[in-house]
Design a protein around this motif. Sequence first.
Motif, PDB file in Angstrom:
ATOM      1  N   UNK A   1       8.972  -4.603   5.134  1.00  0.00           N
ATOM      2  CA  UNK A   1       9.202  -5.321   6.216  1.00  0.00           C
ATOM      3  C   UNK A   1       8.836  -6.729   6.283  1.00  0.00           C
ATOM      4  N   UNK A   2       9.813  -7.535   6.641  1.00  0.00           N
ATOM      5  CA  UNK A   2       9.618  -9.040   6.337  1.00  0.00           C
ATOM      6  C   UNK A   2       9.935  -9.988   7.598  1.00  0.00           C
ATOM      7  N   UNK A   3       9.181 -10.850   7.817  1.00  0.00           N
ATOM      8  CA  UNK A   3       9.463 -11.663   9.277  1.00  0.00           C
ATOM      9  C   UNK A   3       8.412 -11.552   9.980  1.00  0.00           C
ATOM     10  N   UNK A   4       8.606 -11.926  11.400  1.00  0.00           N
ATOM     11  CA  UNK A   4       7.533 -12.110  12.164  1.00  0.00           C
ATOM     12  C   UNK A   4       7.149 -10.909  12.768  1.00  0.00           C
ATOM     13  N   UNK A   5       5.905 -10.469  12.613  1.00  0.00           N
ATOM     14  CA  UNK A   5       5.149  -9.068  13.121  1.00  0.00           C
ATOM     15  C   UNK A   5       3.736  -9.141  12.986  1.00  0.00           C
ATOM     16  N   UNK A   6       2.968  -8.370  13.805  1.00  0.00           N
ATOM     17  CA  UNK A   6       1.468  -8.422  13.553  1.00  0.00           C
ATOM     18  C   UNK A   6       1.362  -7.183  12.472  1.00  0.00           C
ATOM     19  N   UNK A   7       0.717  -7.538  11.161  1.00  0.00           N
ATOM     20  CA  UNK A   7       0.500  -6.607  10.239  1.00  0.00           C
ATOM     21  C   UNK A   7      -0.259  -5.296  10.747  1.00  0.00           C
ATOM     22  N   UNK A   8      -1.169  -5.483  11.685  1.00  0.00           N
ATOM     23  CA  UNK A   8      -2.150  -4.329  12.058  1.00  0.00           C
ATOM     24  C   UNK A   8      -1.173  -3.326  12.866  1.00  0.00           C
TER      25      UNK A   8
ATOM     26  N   UNK B   1       0.778  -1.161   0.131  1.00  0.00           N
ATOM     27  CA  UNK B   1      -0.035  -0.051  -0.144  1.00  0.00           C
ATOM     28  C   UNK B   1       0.838   1.003   0.072  1.00  0.00           C
ATOM     29  N   UNK B   2       0.243   2.329  -0.080  1.00  0.00           N
ATOM     30  CA  UNK B   2       1.086   3.752  -0.282  1.00  0.00           C
ATOM     31  C   UNK B   2       0.685   4.444   0.734  1.00  0.00           C
ATOM     32  N   UNK B   3       1.393   5.339   1.521  1.00  0.00           N
ATOM     33  CA  UNK B   3       0.903   6.259   2.556  1.00  0.00           C
ATOM     34  C   UNK B   3       0.708   7.642   1.778  1.00  0.00           C
ATOM     35  N   UNK B   4      -0.030   8.637   2.456  1.00  0.00           N
ATOM     36  CA  UNK B   4      -0.265   9.650   1.850  1.00  0.00           C
ATOM     37  C   UNK B   4       0.725  10.629   1.282  1.00  0.00           C
ATOM     38  N   UNK B   5       1.841  10.509   1.806  1.00  0.00           N
ATOM     39  CA  UNK B   5       2.818  11.194   1.359  1.00  0.00           C
ATOM     40  C   UNK B   5       3.726  10.455   0.392  1.00  0.00           C
ATOM     41  N   UNK B   6       2.965   9.315  -0.130  1.00  0.00           N
ATOM     42  CA  UNK B   6       3.963   8.734  -1.550  1.00  0.00           C
ATOM     43  C   UNK B   6       4.933   7.528  -0.991  1.00  0.00           C
ATOM     44  N   UNK B   7       4.941   7.385   0.203  1.00  0.00           N
ATOM     45  CA  UNK B   7       5.973   6.335   0.428  1.00  0.00           C
ATOM     46  C   UNK B   7       5.398   4.652   0.229  1.00  0.00           C
ATOM     47  N   UNK B   8       5.911   3.858  -0.416  1.00  0.00           N
ATOM     48  CA  UNK B   8       5.291   2.684  -0.791  1.00  0.00           C
ATOM     49  C   UNK B   8       5.804   1.841   0.368  1.00  0.00           C
ATOM     50  N   UNK B   9       4.823   0.972   0.668  1.00  0.00           N
ATOM     51  CA  UNK B   9       5.152  -0.103   1.754  1.00  0.00           C
ATOM     52  C   UNK B   9       4.842  -1.385   1.422  1.00  0.00           C
ATOM     53  N   UNK B  10       5.748  -2.298   1.466  1.00  0.00           N
ATOM     54  CA  UNK B  10       5.250  -3.686   1.482  1.00  0.00           C
ATOM     55  C   UNK B  10       5.369  -4.666   2.772  1.00  0.00           C
ATOM     56  N   UNK B  11       4.538  -5.345   3.224  1.00  0.00           N
ATOM     57  CA  UNK B  11       4.488  -6.211   4.333  1.00  0.00           C
ATOM     58  C   UNK B  11       4.664  -7.577   3.984  1.00  0.00           C
ATOM     59  N   UNK B  12       5.488  -8.388   4.464  1.00  0.00           N
ATOM     60  CA  UNK B  12       5.732  -9.871   4.103  1.00  0.00           C
ATOM     61  C   UNK B  12       5.789 -10.619   5.475  1.00  0.00           C
TER      62      UNK B  12
END
Length: 425
Positions: free
Chosen positions: A199-206, A15-26
């Motif tokens: 971010x990749x690995x063990x984390x809670x996505x929310x 997804x993308x933040x309002x400021x344009x930062x692209x975020x990928x969660x694995x």
Amino acid sequence: MGQRFELQPLSIESYKLRNGLRVVLNHDDAVPVVAVAVYYDVGSRNEREGRTGFAHLFEHMMFQGSENVPKAGHFQYIMKAGGTMNGTTSSERTNYFETVPADQLPLALWLESDRMRSLAVTQENLDNQREAVKEEKRLRYDNQAYGQIFDIVTSMIYQNFANAHSTIGSMEDLDDATVDDVKEFFRVYYAPNNAVLVISGSFDPATARELIETYFGDIPEQPVAPPINVEEPPEVADDYREWNDPHAPLPAFLLGWKIPARRTPEFNALYLAGKLLYDGESSRLYQKLVKGDESVVQLFGFTDERRGPSSILIGAIPKPDQDLSKIRETIMAEIETMSAHGPTSDEMMKLQNQLINDAVRLRQSSMSRAQAIGEYALYDGDPNLINTELDELLSITPDQIRRAVSTYLNTANRSLLDVTPAGKG
């Protein structure tokens, strides 16, 4: 036909933040660690004449502290938390990354956001990091045997300045850099809308989403970075050069070819051809030159993968009193054979098993996953390519490899650098 192999697809949420930062969660709970990688869309390709070396200088500057982190504090925070970290620069991008215990994700995100928001660009930091880069250049390039040959061949292969100059850059250009130049470079290229956070690995996505919004959400967006042209004519810039290396104990040579951009079918076929020709002890050239003739001290081959025109480099350091021209003839004869007949079925089977093995290994490391995902997100706009790349490579046929080698490698359109050792110029 290429073989099929089903890998469990990686979980990818982008997804993308309002400021344009692209975020990928694995998300992957297999190991209780988490990797954070930030990829900025700036490398040596973005530099102009008279201002080279900035992308690499910034890799150093980014560890000099920010509003809430003291100089070298980034290292200390991560190491005390039991993590590892680094940063690298290439022609294509600059990346920063850390792997930490899963409960330390807030720390990693805070550190990365603080320097994206408020890097300490001061005269003192510029001066000391400029000297650090000069020392690195002296150690790794200028005063090391064969240390400059890859940069020289790159300048012989490419005609476009964006592609041809070295990542470490010119010391004269770094000397000319002012604090204002550096601040402007930071503003343009280190903006959230010019970056990808993985971010990749063990984390809670929310929880991760909340942390990302907290730390990165209010960093101001900047105007889009100026476009660059990396187009190249098909011909290499310079087909022959001799260079006297004052530190080299033995002569050497390096051959370079210009090839199509990464992820094109031709590039993929040539990448696989490179694996067959020079990658590992079972490769054709290793078997011929190292095992068979025992004529070389060292054989090296490398596929330089770029978003624009890319390259393949093959070189050797011969044993004393060996004939360099014979070694080159052996390399060109193997290329000619592959361009006429393509790989054997045994070679294709071994190659495909190696690709599968590499893909499985990559998935076992949260940092390897984060970096691969970061590249696909930044270069291709599609982090999900990590789930399809193996199939793309396995689908390449022996005839595609044969045709690509015939078109791009079995040709006089190549660069040759002859290295003469100390005192033999």
